[in-house]
Design a protein around this motif. Structure first.
Motif, PDB file in Angstrom:
ATOM      1  N   SER A 408      51.637  43.355  32.529  1.00 42.50           N
ATOM      2  CA  SER A 408      50.446  42.578  32.179  1.00 42.50           C
ATOM      3  C   SER A 408      50.813  41.119  31.958  1.00 42.50           C
ATOM      4  O   SER A 408      51.778  40.813  31.254  1.00 42.50           O
ATOM      5  N   LEU A 423      44.547  36.308  36.666  1.00 40.77           N
ATOM      6  CA  LEU A 423      44.103  37.661  36.327  1.00 40.77           C
ATOM      7  C   LEU A 423      44.480  38.677  37.409  1.00 40.77           C
ATOM      8  O   LEU A 423      44.833  39.822  37.109  1.00 40.77           O
ATOM      9  N   THR A 426      47.404  41.179  37.420  1.00 41.20           N
ATOM     10  CA  THR A 426      47.399  42.421  36.634  1.00 41.20           C
ATOM     11  C   THR A 426      46.223  43.330  36.980  1.00 41.20           C
ATOM     12  O   THR A 426      46.353  44.546  36.948  1.00 41.20           O
ATOM     13  N   ARG A 427      45.083  42.762  37.316  1.00 41.62           N
ATOM     14  CA  ARG A 427      43.906  43.576  37.606  1.00 41.62           C
ATOM     15  C   ARG A 427      43.589  43.474  39.095  1.00 41.62           C
ATOM     16  O   ARG A 427      43.650  42.382  39.674  1.00 41.62           O
TER      17      ARG A 427
END
Lengths: 456, 456
Positions: A408, A423, A426-427
């Motif tokens: 993360s 972002l 991680t996503r």
């Protein structure tokens, strides 16, 4: 505009002077533009609701403001937003002595809840250096972690109920302190860690824990970073641990100088591990230490002999962030699975050495949870903006390693403004699309902390 | 239609015979129409994805099927749906020995994971009577509770990562086992307890716990129901407890007859409490028991002297549900805050006595969590449908009391078909509207377990 706010709040609870705007318009970050149009101080849930409805009509953004100790710009108002300070909603409204639940307004300070629990022979286990300023609403909205996560988990674990005002001005009273409640989607957990982008937390029912047994603290000198993990593994085999932190020699130098503390060990080591455990296991910890010395992992250690000494040793870790603040550090707060830490550290270290040959890099973190804080310190002579840009430019090289290890890019500081461009490390695109759709459900007007988490 | 399914699955993994449809088309409930059009048995995530995409195109509903031990009709296919059985996706794919995380396919049986953990000197703490049949995917989708919640929490607490296939056929790989991950909305928690209405759980990374210390079990006879709570309070003051269950004399009669067990105490009491705690506290528990006798709360007690005896005592509680199954009980699974239990019990008891003068009512439950199971037993002579309708008709009078005490109409059994008409007793209109909007985000075609949670 101000007239409308004055109608909702009595006039002394609307501030527009430059000092107030600067003060309440930002968190602990220093690299973002601060330009709110007003700061308001609600006393009640009804006032928050009225404000959100007004904001929906006028399309003026609202930025929630708690203790403003955030490190990712989550509480920065840079685009003419109205800042909603929860400073006045700072009461613990009720205590349930059977369920051990304290109903807190959003502005209750973390330490206030800790002390409230202690006065009832109970324990609020979420703790970190900024506990004296940070507020429960902010803790919930960032799912704050800190130094006891390895034993007690994140803030999420202690949220028994949550009252939120959504972006449409609806008040949702979520879960209401029930241990068991299998009636559909647990929206409470959706608002935990949402950084105020779906709605604002106005009350939280916080579960308190039984008082822990007396604790001891040991600080060990560890020459080689991978051996910090080996020491962690040994401790985890032998006893339950309440905390397992690490920091580098540079971090120790900064904190001992800043707080005028004694060094813990006679000789310097490249790294230090700080372990907390039940005092009943102190003998076992000493045996473990000797074992670690024999293995060549550890050079020396000190074991607290009293609560006061334990507290002093904790200062070595807890004071680091404050001690390096004057260097306006560029903060990386990353995590991987614990098993991945050794390889991950090695790879990050190589990038950092190559990328920042002329910067001081301060390592520390909650390594028992797989969470590292990597702070790049600004040389005094270097311009702040140049420094920030240079670090921000290097970040993707670290985040690529995070991504490769399934980690993360923000372990506990949240996304805010600082990480929103990253972002996707991680996503997944599908997750981000889903998050945007959820934002649309709860905040169709785009007024709740706009621009945080993803660009508005 | 069947051709399309045969294209995705090899033909022996598509069943349409009447026996299979009846077998896989329902859970433990017996009051709902069962009429699926086919049952499929995927081996891979890719097959699930292909199936969901096909269902989206054809608008044919999909019903996820795990161990089919559900008690609310969450896995009943009554409208020509395709049942998706996870029976073949039953492997534990990986074990992380540092993080103590087991990556399970959805069809891994709860007991299989418990044994897998034990073989590694670890512990999977979610446990209940149906652990030998229920599957991890179902546990996650209903946020299963059970008998150790008071110490270890619900299934939710042990989900370190989740792979789901949403209603649009997207695969989301959520959280990936990280302890700390503050990168926006935690979608993992949205899918826990969603009963397959947003997407299907295909893999779950389950956190394992350290092995607990040896446990002792005490069963106490308690003449008056409120005193069960007084005993709970005393235990909670003195020691950490691992379970606190209660059951009525009628429940004891049913289970001892069905399993041919010895009664635990020489004399009958109206109620019994079963407490589990660390064996190290056995002496303290005996003192506490004597104290409770002196106070008049307790008449007698038995303390396990071995693991085998502890297991036998547990049977008294764990076997109840099975022992009353022949009476096709109408199940109420309600919860309130622990503090509200005494008043709540009194009020429910009054309603039940008035409403069911001619029915046997079997009380038991996880009272330490505020969770009660209230089972109305069908008289042998009464028609099943008449019995069900009569009970269903009375339910609102119990749910009104639940609502007044801020409780939940489904503590751990989920909503499914059985409770969907009553959802508004626990969730507000604004919450239900939000849930429907979330459903629309993840399942725009309305194909994922349609009609469960709310009418489709």
């Amino acid at each position: 505009m101000i007239e409308a706010l004055n109608e909702i709040f009595s006039s002394n609870r609307v501030k527009t002077d430059a000092d107030s705007l600067a003060h309440w318009g930002r968190d602990w970050t220093r690299n973002f533009k601060v330009a709110p149009r007003a700061v308001v101080f609600p006393d009640t849930v009804e006032e928050v609701t009225a404000l959100v409805r007004w904001a929906g009509r006028t399309q003026i953004g609202l930025v929630p403001s708690g203790g403003r100790t955030g490190l990712s710009g989550g509480a920065v108002a840079g685009n003419g937003e109205v800042v909603v300070s929860f400073d006045r909603m700072n009461r613990i409204l009720a205590f349930d002595p059977v369920d051990h639940i304290a109903r807190c307004q959003a502005g209750v300070v973390t330490q206030q809840l800790q002390e409230y629990a202690k006065a009832r022979d109970l324990f609020y286990p979420v703790d970190f250096a900024s506990a004296g300023s940070s507020q429960i609403g902010g803790n919930v909205s960032t799912n704050a972690g800190g130094i006891k996560v390895i034993r007690y988990g994140m803030t999420r674990n202690w949220v028994a109920g949550l009252k939120v005002v959504t972006g449409t001005g609806e008040v949702l009273d979520l879960n209401r302190g029930l241990v068991k409640n299998a009636t559909g989607y647990d929206l409470r957990h959706l608002f935990v860690g949402a950084e105020g982008t779906l709605g604002f937390v106005v009350e939280a029912e916080m579960q308190l824990a039984p008082l822990p047994d007396p604790q001891s603290v040991m600080v060990l000198g560890v020459p080689r970073l991978p051996d910090v993990l080996a020491v962690l593994g040994r401790f985890r085999e032998i006893m339950p641990i309440s905390a397992f932190e690490f920091f580098s020699e540079l971090a120790l130098q900064k904190v001992t100088a800043h707080r005028k503390l004694k060094r813990p060990l006679a000789e310097a080591a490249a790294f230090y591990a700080l372990v907390e455990f039940d005092r009943a296991n102190a003998e076992a910890a000493l045996t473990l230490f000797e074992d670690c010395v024999e293995k060549g992992w550890v050079t020396d250690a000190v074991l607290s002999q009293s609560d006061a000494q334990a507290k002093d040793l904790w200062q070595l870790r807890e004071g680091i962030s404050e001690s390096i603040a004057p260097y306006t550090p560029y903060k990386n707060d990353v995590s991987v699975r614990i098993a991945a830490v050794p390889r991950f550290l090695e790879e990050v270290d190589a990038v950092v050495r190559a990328a920042y040959p002329d910067f001081e890099v301060c390592w520390y973190g909650h390594i028992g949870d797989g969470n590292l804080h990597l702070n790049i310190l600004k040389p005094a002579a270097l311009d702040g903006t140049v420094f920030y840009e240079r670090c921000h430019h290097i970040s993707p090289r670290i985040f690529e390693i995070v991504e490769r290890h399934g980690g993360s890019i923000s372990a506990e500081h949240g996304v805010g403004l600082l990480k929103r461009d990253f972002l996707a490390y991680t996503r997944s695109p599908a997750e981000i699309a889903a998050m945007r759709a959820l934002k649309q459900v709860f905040d169709p007007h785009g007024i709740m902390n706009p621009g945080k988490l993803f660009p508005s």
